[in-house]
Design a protein around this motif. Structure first.
Motif, PDB file in Angstrom:
ATOM      1  N   PHE A  83       0.797  -1.224   0.000  1.00  0.00           N
ATOM      2  CA  PHE A  83       0.000   0.000   0.000  1.00  0.00           C
ATOM      3  C   PHE A  83       0.832   1.279   0.000  1.00  0.00           C
ATOM      4  N   SER A  84       2.038   1.266   0.504  1.00  0.00           N
ATOM      5  CA  SER A  84       2.842   2.490   0.548  1.00  0.00           C
ATOM      6  C   SER A  84       3.190   2.967  -0.861  1.00  0.00           C
ATOM      7  N   TYR A  85       3.260   4.274  -1.021  1.00  0.00           N
ATOM      8  CA  TYR A  85       3.624   4.855  -2.315  1.00  0.00           C
ATOM      9  C   TYR A  85       5.037   4.427  -2.709  1.00  0.00           C
ATOM     10  N   VAL A  86       5.197   4.004  -3.949  1.00  0.00           N
ATOM     11  CA  VAL A  86       6.503   3.643  -4.507  1.00  0.00           C
ATOM     12  C   VAL A  86       6.779   4.569  -5.675  1.00  0.00           C
ATOM     13  N   GLY A  87       7.866   5.343  -5.581  1.00  0.00           N
ATOM     14  CA  GLY A  87       8.208   6.293  -6.621  1.00  0.00           C
ATOM     15  C   GLY A  87       9.662   6.191  -7.014  1.00  0.00           C
ATOM     16  N   GLY A  88      10.190   7.289  -7.528  1.00  0.00           N
ATOM     17  CA  GLY A  88      11.523   7.226  -8.103  1.00  0.00           C
ATOM     18  C   GLY A  88      11.491   6.270  -9.272  1.00  0.00           C
ATOM     19  N   ASN A  89      12.437   5.350  -9.305  1.00  0.00           N
ATOM     20  CA  ASN A  89      12.434   4.277 -10.304  1.00  0.00           C
ATOM     21  C   ASN A  89      11.988   2.998  -9.614  1.00  0.00           C
ATOM     22  N   PRO A  90      10.755   2.542  -9.848  1.00  0.00           N
ATOM     23  CA  PRO A  90      10.270   1.341  -9.154  1.00  0.00           C
ATOM     24  C   PRO A  90      11.130   0.106  -9.379  1.00  0.00           C
ATOM     25  N   ASP A  91      11.938   0.124 -10.433  1.00  0.00           N
ATOM     26  CA  ASP A  91      12.825  -1.005 -10.727  1.00  0.00           C
ATOM     27  C   ASP A  91      14.281  -0.683 -10.398  1.00  0.00           C
ATOM     28  N   ILE A 127      10.274   4.644  -1.359  1.00  0.00           N
ATOM     29  CA  ILE A 127       9.023   4.254  -0.699  1.00  0.00           C
ATOM     30  C   ILE A 127       8.732   5.232   0.428  1.00  0.00           C
ATOM     31  N   ILE A 128       7.509   5.739   0.473  1.00  0.00           N
ATOM     32  CA  ILE A 128       7.106   6.685   1.515  1.00  0.00           C
ATOM     33  C   ILE A 128       6.213   5.976   2.529  1.00  0.00           C
ATOM     34  N   ALA A 141      -3.466  15.361   7.541  1.00  0.00           N
ATOM     35  CA  ALA A 141      -2.797  15.364   6.244  1.00  0.00           C
ATOM     36  C   ALA A 141      -2.591  13.943   5.726  1.00  0.00           C
ATOM     37  N   SER A 142      -2.140  13.054   6.593  1.00  0.00           N
ATOM     38  CA  SER A 142      -1.903  11.675   6.168  1.00  0.00           C
ATOM     39  C   SER A 142      -3.197  11.000   5.744  1.00  0.00           C
ATOM     40  N   ARG A 143      -4.247  11.205   6.515  1.00  0.00           N
ATOM     41  CA  ARG A 143      -5.531  10.590   6.139  1.00  0.00           C
ATOM     42  C   ARG A 143      -5.988  11.108   4.778  1.00  0.00           C
ATOM     43  N   TYR A 144      -5.788  12.385   4.537  1.00  0.00           N
ATOM     44  CA  TYR A 144      -6.247  12.985   3.281  1.00  0.00           C
ATOM     45  C   TYR A 144      -5.487  12.411   2.090  1.00  0.00           C
ATOM     46  N   VAL A 145      -4.160  12.383   2.180  1.00  0.00           N
ATOM     47  CA  VAL A 145      -3.378  11.923   1.021  1.00  0.00           C
ATOM     48  C   VAL A 145      -3.523  10.412   0.813  1.00  0.00           C
ATOM     49  N   ILE A 146      -3.684   9.664   1.908  1.00  0.00           N
ATOM     50  CA  ILE A 146      -3.909   8.217   1.758  1.00  0.00           C
ATOM     51  C   ILE A 146      -5.264   7.957   1.102  1.00  0.00           C
ATOM     52  N   ALA A 147      -6.272   8.720   1.525  1.00  0.00           N
ATOM     53  CA  ALA A 147      -7.594   8.574   0.912  1.00  0.00           C
ATOM     54  C   ALA A 147      -7.530   8.899  -0.579  1.00  0.00           C
ATOM     55  N   ALA A 148      -6.793   9.952  -0.924  1.00  0.00           N
ATOM     56  CA  ALA A 148      -6.644  10.313  -2.341  1.00  0.00           C
ATOM     57  C   ALA A 148      -5.951   9.197  -3.111  1.00  0.00           C
ATOM     58  N   LYS A 149      -4.930   8.613  -2.497  1.00  0.00           N
ATOM     59  CA  LYS A 149      -4.202   7.509  -3.146  1.00  0.00           C
ATOM     60  C   LYS A 149      -5.102   6.310  -3.356  1.00  0.00           C
ATOM     61  N   GLN A 150      -5.902   5.982  -2.352  1.00  0.00           N
ATOM     62  CA  GLN A 150      -6.787   4.825  -2.474  1.00  0.00           C
ATOM     63  C   GLN A 150      -7.860   5.046  -3.532  1.00  0.00           C
ATOM     64  N   LEU A 151      -8.296   6.283  -3.678  1.00  0.00           N
ATOM     65  CA  LEU A 151      -9.352   6.581  -4.651  1.00  0.00           C
ATOM     66  C   LEU A 151      -8.817   6.750  -6.073  1.00  0.00           C
TER      67      LEU A 151
END
Length: 247
Positions: A83-91, A127-128, A141-151
């Motif tokens: 579930f955590s955001y994965v950015g940069g180069n995922p590979d 990974i964040i 703030a965390s609840r808001y951005v996590i909700a946005a990510k899930q949606l």
């Protein structure tokens, strides 16, 4: 404290094993021994700093080994929790994990250093871990951005995350709505999702992981197999990554 740490080392170096039991000394022998130790330290004060440095080195090595064990034991939850955001180069060949809080000043400083790192090195996976520990605004703030990510996925999460990492005012619903409008996101839907069990579960799982890893502050980083507590400048991060690549 220093006496308890240094005295045994001095005794071991200066006396035969049979004489090391200070409890077996007479009062006169203790007085003589104490005077000799004091005289030695007054003539060689650098010994104190050498002993303290040696102790600190031992403690650092023990901490590094303990951290390595913790990272190994919890690798799945750290690097692939689902579930955590994965950015940069995922590979990418190197993974950096950050436990962060949107009200943490050092996290905000680290954000700029990380962005500089990713711009210069396109082979780092990032990974964040949302770890709101600095009060109600952090949690909001965390609840808001996590909700946005899930949606709406990572495409919604990352702009909000970036904006909050450079935001200096109070984090309120009104401020979050303005940010959502800026990026064309549906704040009404996000707010309806904020208190969902799925959002709570993400935060709870990250908090449980932090407790298992003995993470008590932000930012805390995991770089491959190593835990790094506190702010790190870009140059230091680059050096650590290059060292990891040589292994």
């Amino acid at each position: 404290m220093l006496n308890r740490l240094i005295l045994p080392a001095l005794m071991a170096a200066a006396l035969p094993a049979a004489a090391l039991d200070i409890n077996s000394m007479t009062q006169e022998e203790r007085a003589v021994f104490g005077a000799e130790v004091r005289s030695y330290l007054m003539e060689n004060p650098q010994v104190i700093m050498e002993a303290v440095q040696a102790l600190e080195n031992q403690q650092a090595q023990a901490q590094a080994q303990a951290d390595l064990t913790l990272v190994t034991d919890h690798a799945k939850a750290i690097f692939d929790d689902g579930f955590s955001y994965v950015g940069g180069n995922p590979d990418g060949d190197i993974t950096i994990v950050e436990f962060m809080d949107y009200q943490c000043g050092y996290c905000k400083r680290a954000y700029g250093e990380l962005e500089k790192l990713f711009a210069a090195d396109g082979n780092v996976r990032f990974i964040i871990k949302e770890f709101p520990i600095l009060g109600d605004q952090s949690l909001l703030a965390s609840r808001y951005v996590i909700a946005a990510k899930q949606l709406e996925g990572a495409e919604a999460y990352k702009p909000l995350h970036d904006a909050l990492m450079t935001f200096n005012g109070d984090i309120t619903l009104r401020a979050l709505r303005r940010l959502a409008d800026t990026y064309g996101l549906d704040s009404t839907a996000i707010e309806a999702r904020m208190d969902d069990d799925a959002v709570t579960q993400e935060i709870s799982q990250t908090r449980a992981l932090a407790q298992q890893l003995r993470v008590t502050g932000t930012p805390t980083f995991v770089v491959q197999d190593e835990m790094l507590r506190g702010y790190l400048p870009h140059d230091q991060l680059r050096a650590i990554i290059e060292d990891k690549r040589k292994l």
